[in-house]
Design a protein around this motif. Structure first.
Motif: not given
Length: 257
Positions: A78-94
């Motif tokens: 959930r966002a509170y305020g204006h968000l520029e969200m940065y998502f970084v995915g990493l493999p399950a074994d990392d």
């Protein structure tokens, strides 16, 4: 605790095997519904506040914090305020952090720029991309963990007291008085706070108040009004607790948001 737990009626859980690495803009109040990945994911809001909720509680992070979400964890945002969200995915074994539950991490200026660059960059497997990820992993390992979490109680006696506090953060009643209202003894409640939530009642109430404070600041409520509505005895007391928790003042947080 309506805002600190998943809805009573279970919502469909979206399944996305690969945790995306991308940038997403969220308006105030926007939600990303419950979902899970086979990958780990880092969620970072460059401004405003992001709240990540699981059935165990809510982790919340302003711009100096990121949230580590382990692979397989059902979670919503959930966002509170204006968000520029940065998502970084990493493999399950990392898993450079060796963490198996959501955790709030301190974000240094260097880690901030690494997350932003990696999330924005091309999703190619170039040598430059691999080097950037290696430095990002190194910085993650060096990032201190921060206790910015509002755990959700399972015991109905504890849940009743927590709901009273969370629904009215300015409520000044002691644990004994809250126990009298819900029909549970102070000693029993004190034991439940420690055994089930891993913190004392004052510590949990402070986390709840900080959660509300971040939300209100993100909505543009003046600092003095936030202090009053969240139950602090004075604006200076609120500023002191906020600075010790997040490393800067509520005013600075609002300017960043």
């Amino acid at each position: 605790m309506p805002e600190a737990a998943l809805p009573t009626e279970p919502e469909p859980v979206r399944y996305t095997p690969v945790a995306p690495t991308h940038v997403r803009v969220l308006a105030p109040g926007d939600r990303i519904d419950a979902h899970r990945h086979d990958d780990h994911q880092i969620a970072y809001a460059g401004s405003g506040v992001v709240a990540v909720t699981t059935d165990a509680g809510t982790w919340y992070a302003p711009g100096t914090r990121a949230i580590w979400v382990p692979a397989g964890t059902v979670h919503s945002h959930r966002a509170y305020g204006h968000l520029e969200m940065y998502f970084v995915g990493l493999p399950a074994d990392d898993n450079p952090l060796h963490l198996d539950e959501p955790t709030v991490l301190a974000v240094s200026p260097l880690l901030r720029e690494l997350i932003i660059e990696y999330a924005r960059g091309p999703k190619s497997g170039s040598p430059e991309r691999h080097r950037l990820r290696a430095v990002l992993r190194d910085q993650l390992r060096a990032s201190p963990q921060q206790p910015v979490r509002l755990p959700t109680p399972a015991d109905p006696r504890l849940a009743a007291v927590c709901a009273l506090v969370h629904d009215n953060p300015a409520d000044p009643r002691t644990l004994a008085r809250l126990g009298a209202v819900t029909g549970v003894g102070e000693r029993t409640l004190s034991r439940l706070f420690r055994s089930e939530l891993g913190m004392t009642f004052p510590q949990w109430r402070t986390q709840s108040r900080l959660y509300h404070a971040l939300r209100m600041l993100g909505d543009g409520v003046p600092v003095t009004a936030v202090a009053h509505r969240c139950g602090w005895s004075s604006t200076s007391a609120f500023i002191d607790v906020f600075r010790r928790s997040f490393g800067y003042t509520p005013g600075t947080h609002q300017r960043r948001a």
